[in-house]
Design a protein around this motif. Structure first.
Motif, PDB file in Angstrom:
ATOM      1  N   TRP A  49      22.241 -15.972 -14.807  1.00  0.00           N
ATOM      2  CA  TRP A  49      22.259 -15.301 -13.392  1.00  0.00           C
ATOM      3  C   TRP A  49      23.412 -14.607 -12.874  1.00  0.00           C
ATOM      4  CZ3 TRP A  49      18.443 -14.747 -10.688  1.00  0.00           C
ATOM      5  CH2 TRP A  49      17.201 -15.639 -10.959  1.00  0.00           C
ATOM      6  N   HIS A  53      23.262 -10.867 -11.409  1.00  0.00           N
ATOM      7  CA  HIS A  53      23.995 -10.614 -10.140  1.00  0.00           C
ATOM      8  C   HIS A  53      25.014  -9.574 -10.185  1.00  0.00           C
ATOM      9  CE1 HIS A  53      21.806 -13.330  -7.551  1.00  0.00           C
ATOM     10  NE2 HIS A  53      22.174 -14.226  -8.234  1.00  0.00           N
ATOM     11  N   ARG A  65      15.593 -11.042   4.251  1.00  0.00           N
ATOM     12  CA  ARG A  65      14.207 -11.463   4.130  1.00  0.00           C
ATOM     13  C   ARG A  65      13.927 -11.528   5.668  1.00  0.00           C
ATOM     14  NH1 ARG A  65      12.514 -12.600  -0.495  1.00  0.00           N
ATOM     15  NH2 ARG A  65      14.236 -13.379  -2.290  1.00  0.00           N
ATOM     16  N   GLU A  83      20.981 -23.649   2.323  1.00  0.00           N
ATOM     17  CA  GLU A  83      20.284 -22.623   1.310  1.00  0.00           C
ATOM     18  C   GLU A  83      20.595 -22.841   0.081  1.00  0.00           C
ATOM     19  OE1 GLU A  83      18.032 -20.609   0.746  1.00  0.00           O
ATOM     20  OE2 GLU A  83      18.695 -18.523   0.170  1.00  0.00           O
ATOM     21  N   GLY A  85      20.493 -22.001  -3.868  1.00  0.00           N
ATOM     22  CA  GLY A  85      20.234 -20.698  -4.785  1.00  0.00           C
ATOM     23  C   GLY A  85      20.296 -19.687  -3.709  1.00  0.00           C
ATOM     24  N   GLY A  87      21.808 -16.882  -3.774  1.00  0.00           N
ATOM     25  CA  GLY A  87      21.987 -15.360  -4.124  1.00  0.00           C
ATOM     26  C   GLY A  87      22.599 -14.343  -3.657  1.00  0.00           C
ATOM     27  N   SER A  90      20.226 -13.053   0.841  1.00  0.00           N
ATOM     28  CA  SER A  90      18.949 -12.560   1.663  1.00  0.00           C
ATOM     29  C   SER A  90      18.460 -13.315   2.499  1.00  0.00           C
ATOM     30  CB  SER A  90      18.137 -12.285   0.453  1.00  0.00           C
ATOM     31  OG  SER A  90      18.447 -11.391  -0.342  1.00  0.00           O
ATOM     32  N   THR A  91      18.391 -14.670   2.276  1.00  0.00           N
ATOM     33  CA  THR A  91      17.960 -15.697   3.127  1.00  0.00           C
ATOM     34  C   THR A  91      18.980 -16.334   4.389  1.00  0.00           C
ATOM     35  OG1 THR A  91      16.119 -16.615   1.809  1.00  0.00           O
ATOM     36  CG2 THR A  91      16.967 -17.987   3.437  1.00  0.00           C
ATOM     37  N   ASP A 108      25.222 -21.882  -5.074  1.00  0.00           N
ATOM     38  CA  ASP A 108      24.331 -21.116  -6.109  1.00  0.00           C
ATOM     39  C   ASP A 108      25.228 -21.485  -7.321  1.00  0.00           C
ATOM     40  OD1 ASP A 108      22.561 -18.286  -5.891  1.00  0.00           O
ATOM     41  OD2 ASP A 108      23.546 -18.865  -8.029  1.00  0.00           O
ATOM     42  N   CYS A 109      24.428 -21.290  -8.396  1.00  0.00           N
ATOM     43  CA  CYS A 109      25.038 -21.846  -9.580  1.00  0.00           C
ATOM     44  C   CYS A 109      26.030 -20.335 -10.372  1.00  0.00           C
ATOM     45  CB  CYS A 109      24.105 -22.113 -10.874  1.00  0.00           C
ATOM     46  SG  CYS A 109      22.838 -20.983 -11.248  1.00  0.00           S
ATOM     47  N   CYS A 140      27.216 -24.909  -7.043  1.00  0.00           N
ATOM     48  CA  CYS A 140      26.691 -26.062  -7.433  1.00  0.00           C
ATOM     49  C   CYS A 140      25.335 -25.736  -8.159  1.00  0.00           C
ATOM     50  CB  CYS A 140      26.298 -26.901  -6.259  1.00  0.00           C
ATOM     51  SG  CYS A 140      25.480 -28.477  -6.576  1.00  0.00           S
ATOM     52  N   ASP A 141      25.400 -26.207  -9.241  1.00  0.00           N
ATOM     53  CA  ASP A 141      23.974 -26.234 -10.008  1.00  0.00           C
ATOM     54  C   ASP A 141      23.245 -27.330  -9.563  1.00  0.00           C
ATOM     55  OD1 ASP A 141      22.025 -26.600 -11.924  1.00  0.00           O
ATOM     56  OD2 ASP A 141      23.231 -25.561 -13.569  1.00  0.00           O
ATOM     57  N   PHE A 142      22.513 -27.232  -8.899  1.00  0.00           N
ATOM     58  CA  PHE A 142      21.516 -28.537  -8.168  1.00  0.00           C
ATOM     59  C   PHE A 142      20.455 -29.005  -9.278  1.00  0.00           C
ATOM     60  CE2 PHE A 142      17.352 -27.695  -6.378  1.00  0.00           C
ATOM     61  CZ  PHE A 142      17.142 -26.329  -7.047  1.00  0.00           C
ATOM     62  N   SER A 143      20.340 -28.450 -10.169  1.00  0.00           N
ATOM     63  CA  SER A 143      19.600 -29.152 -11.350  1.00  0.00           C
ATOM     64  C   SER A 143      20.150 -30.173 -12.175  1.00  0.00           C
ATOM     65  CB  SER A 143      18.813 -28.138 -12.218  1.00  0.00           C
ATOM     66  OG  SER A 143      19.939 -27.382 -13.236  1.00  0.00           O
ATOM     67  N   ILE A 198      13.816 -20.959  -1.533  1.00  0.00           N
ATOM     68  CA  ILE A 198      13.422 -19.522  -1.455  1.00  0.00           C
ATOM     69  C   ILE A 198      13.574 -18.865  -2.886  1.00  0.00           C
ATOM     70  CG2 ILE A 198      12.972 -17.584  -0.209  1.00  0.00           C
ATOM     71  CD1 ILE A 198      12.677 -19.826   1.584  1.00  0.00           C
ATOM     72  N   PHE A 199      12.712 -18.886  -3.593  1.00  0.00           N
ATOM     73  CA  PHE A 199      12.524 -18.235  -4.935  1.00  0.00           C
ATOM     74  C   PHE A 199      13.866 -18.864  -5.915  1.00  0.00           C
ATOM     75  CE2 PHE A 199      10.233 -15.361  -2.518  1.00  0.00           C
ATOM     76  CZ  PHE A 199       9.139 -15.234  -3.057  1.00  0.00           C
TER      77      PHE A 199
HETATM   78  C1  LIG Z   1      15.768 -14.830  -6.973  1.00  0.00           C
HETATM   79  S1  LIG Z   1      17.241 -15.642  -6.369  1.00  0.00           S
HETATM   80  C2  LIG Z   1      16.878 -16.213  -4.601  1.00  0.00           C
HETATM   81  C3  LIG Z   1      18.134 -15.832  -3.700  1.00  0.00           C
HETATM   82  C4  LIG Z   1      17.877 -16.356  -2.417  1.00  0.00           C
HETATM   83  N1  LIG Z   1      17.409 -17.739  -2.097  1.00  0.00           N
HETATM   84  C5  LIG Z   1      17.158 -15.317  -1.506  1.00  0.00           C
HETATM   85  O1  LIG Z   1      16.253 -15.821  -0.683  1.00  0.00           O
HETATM   86  O2  LIG Z   1      16.948 -14.170  -1.904  1.00  0.00           O
HETATM   87  C6  LIG Z   1      17.512 -17.360  -7.103  1.00  0.00           C
HETATM   88  C7  LIG Z   1      18.973 -17.584  -7.062  1.00  0.00           C
HETATM   89  O3  LIG Z   1      19.073 -18.986  -7.708  1.00  0.00           O
HETATM   90  C8  LIG Z   1      20.296 -19.234  -8.387  1.00  0.00           C
HETATM   91  N2  LIG Z   1      20.098 -20.443  -9.035  1.00  0.00           N
HETATM   92  C9  LIG Z   1      19.262 -20.296 -10.210  1.00  0.00           C
HETATM   93  N3  LIG Z   1      19.161 -21.788 -10.812  1.00  0.00           N
HETATM   94  C10 LIG Z   1      20.049 -22.330  -9.922  1.00  0.00           C
HETATM   95  C11 LIG Z   1      20.660 -23.687 -10.024  1.00  0.00           C
HETATM   96  N4  LIG Z   1      19.990 -24.596 -11.198  1.00  0.00           N
HETATM   97  N5  LIG Z   1      21.240 -24.327  -9.137  1.00  0.00           N
HETATM   98  C12 LIG Z   1      21.804 -23.344  -8.033  1.00  0.00           C
HETATM   99  N6  LIG Z   1      21.580 -22.003  -7.891  1.00  0.00           N
HETATM  100  C13 LIG Z   1      20.456 -21.715  -8.799  1.00  0.00           C
HETATM  101  C14 LIG Z   1      20.334 -18.073  -9.009  1.00  0.00           C
HETATM  102  O4  LIG Z   1      21.771 -17.629  -9.269  1.00  0.00           O
HETATM  103  C15 LIG Z   1      20.076 -17.041  -7.965  1.00  0.00           C
HETATM  104  O5  LIG Z   1      21.256 -16.233  -7.091  1.00  0.00           O
END
Ligand SMILES: C[S@@+](CC[C@H](N)C(=O)[O-])C[C@H]1O[C@@H](n2cnc3c(N)ncnc32)[C@H](O)[C@@H]1O
Length: 327
Positions: A49, A53, A65, A83, A85, A87, A90-91, A108-109, A140-143, A198-199
């Motif tokens: 990721w 980015h 968005r 929010e 993730g 990114g 955008s949100t 975000d991770c 934070c990696d929330f997974s 969101i995504f």
């Molecule tokens: C497609 S982007 C969506 C960004 C934003 N939510 C938006 O509306 O545009 C997905 C985001 O999730 C983050 N992401 C992916 N896996 C993640 C995780 N396990 N924990 C936190 N963030 C994560 C990625 O780094 C990326 O910035």
């Protein structure tokens, strides 16, 4: 504009029949027997990721968005957001811009993503106090990790954030590791009104989704909403993946190492209900009242658009959902 979002340019059921009867696409339907590739570590996933980015950090790739409030009108009546993730922001940006008193915590991770989000929100900030004063990004990696205790401490998770619990006036003694914006001896910010996913969930390995969603549930206030939008089953981008990019059932890996799952309504419903969320309450009366009050939803959003470069029609499928933590 309203037609463009959360609309039905085509019937998902028609798309499903077409895809499932096309022999050239049959590999998308197969249940995996054994995906022997070693599972990607979370470090690899965050690194992928970061690469994403870094490659997409220019202003050209930043798309606010703008449809968010049309899609999720409940956003307007909330004030504390998480929010997940975030990114490049955008949100988070439309929330901060539209709601003048909202606070957005955003994780975000990817460190690179957090940097981009701060940059984009600062750049868009043309008022006083600046938008970034209400934007709190954190890594934070929330997974694989719990959200930090300053967001919702264990005591609050077990008391005020648990449905049907009496909310104490003073929740608990302040722990020592408080973030600087916690004032007046509070233990944590006491959870959030809304979580936006969101995504982001599609990027998490399917077997880690239940824990990741439970983590979101744990920091929401009772009655709080989780707003979900992500890739839907048989979206055009799913059908473009080659057989060797398949990582699991409806899970794929892109060339730069990021991954994507494609949700059916059933898979989304099972995941969120499994974590304790309500999509539509069981009793008819409660269903009626809550539909009137909060219109809980889960549906496909099917949009037809045309590729400007080659003129080809593209059928996009997203899943749009709104889930509530019981009161
Ligand atoms: C497609 S982007 C969506 C960004 C934003 N939510 C938006 O509306 O545009 C997905 C985001 O999730 C983050 N992401 C992916 N896996 C993640 C995780 N396990 N924990 C936190 N963030 C994560 C990625 O780094 C990326 O910035």
């Amino acid at each position: 504009m309203a037609k463009e979002y959360h609309s039905k340019d085509f019937e998902w059921e028609e798309l499903r029949k077409q895809i499932e009867n096309d022999p050239s696409l049959s590999y998308h339907l197969q249940q995996p027997i054994d995906y022997s590739e070693p599972s990607q570590s979370q470090q690899d996933s965050s690194a992928a990721w970061n690469t994403f980015h870094t490659t997409h950090s220019t202003a050209k790739f930043f798309k606010e968005r703008r449809y968010l409030f049309k899609e999720f009108p409940d956003l307007s009546s909330s004030s504390v957001f998480l929010e997940v993730g975030c990114g490049n922001g955008s949100t988070a940006l439309p929330i901060l811009r539209t709601l003048e008193t909202a606070t957005v915590y955003a994780c975000d991770c990817s460190i690179q993503a957090l940097d981009s989000s701060i940059h984009n929100i600062r750049r868009a900030s043309n008022r006083k106090p600046p938008l970034e004063s209400r934007f709190h990004p954190f890594h934070c990696d929330f997974s694989t990790n719990a959200f930090p205790p300053w967001l919702a401490c264990n005591y609050c998770k077990q008391t005020s954030l648990t449905p049907q619990h009496h909310i104490p006036d003073v929740c608990c003694n302040a722990p020592t590791d408080l973030n600087s914006f916690l004032k007046d001896g509070k233990c944590c910010i006491g959870g959030v009104d809304v979580v936006t996913l969101i995504f982001t969930l599609s990027a998490v390995p399917f077997n880690k989704m239940p824990a990741a969603i439970s983590e979101c549930f744990s920091v929401l206030k009772p009655g709080g909403l989780l707003l979900f939008r992500d890739y839907g089953l048989y979206d055009m981008t799913m059908l473009r993946f080659e057989p060797d990019q398949k990582m699991g059932y409806r899970e794929y890996k892109r060339s730069e190492g990021t991954r994507s799952y494609f949700f059916s309504l059933d898979s989304a419903r099972n995941l969120f209900k499994g974590a304790g969320f309500i999509e539509c309450p069981d009793s008819l009366l409660v269903a009626l009242i809550s539909c009137l009050l909060s219109q809980l939803e889960l549906d496909y959003c099917c949009i037809k658009s045309v590729n400007r470069r080659n003129g080809k029609a593209m059928r996009r499928v997203w899943v749009h959902g709104k889930f509530q933590k019981p009161v």
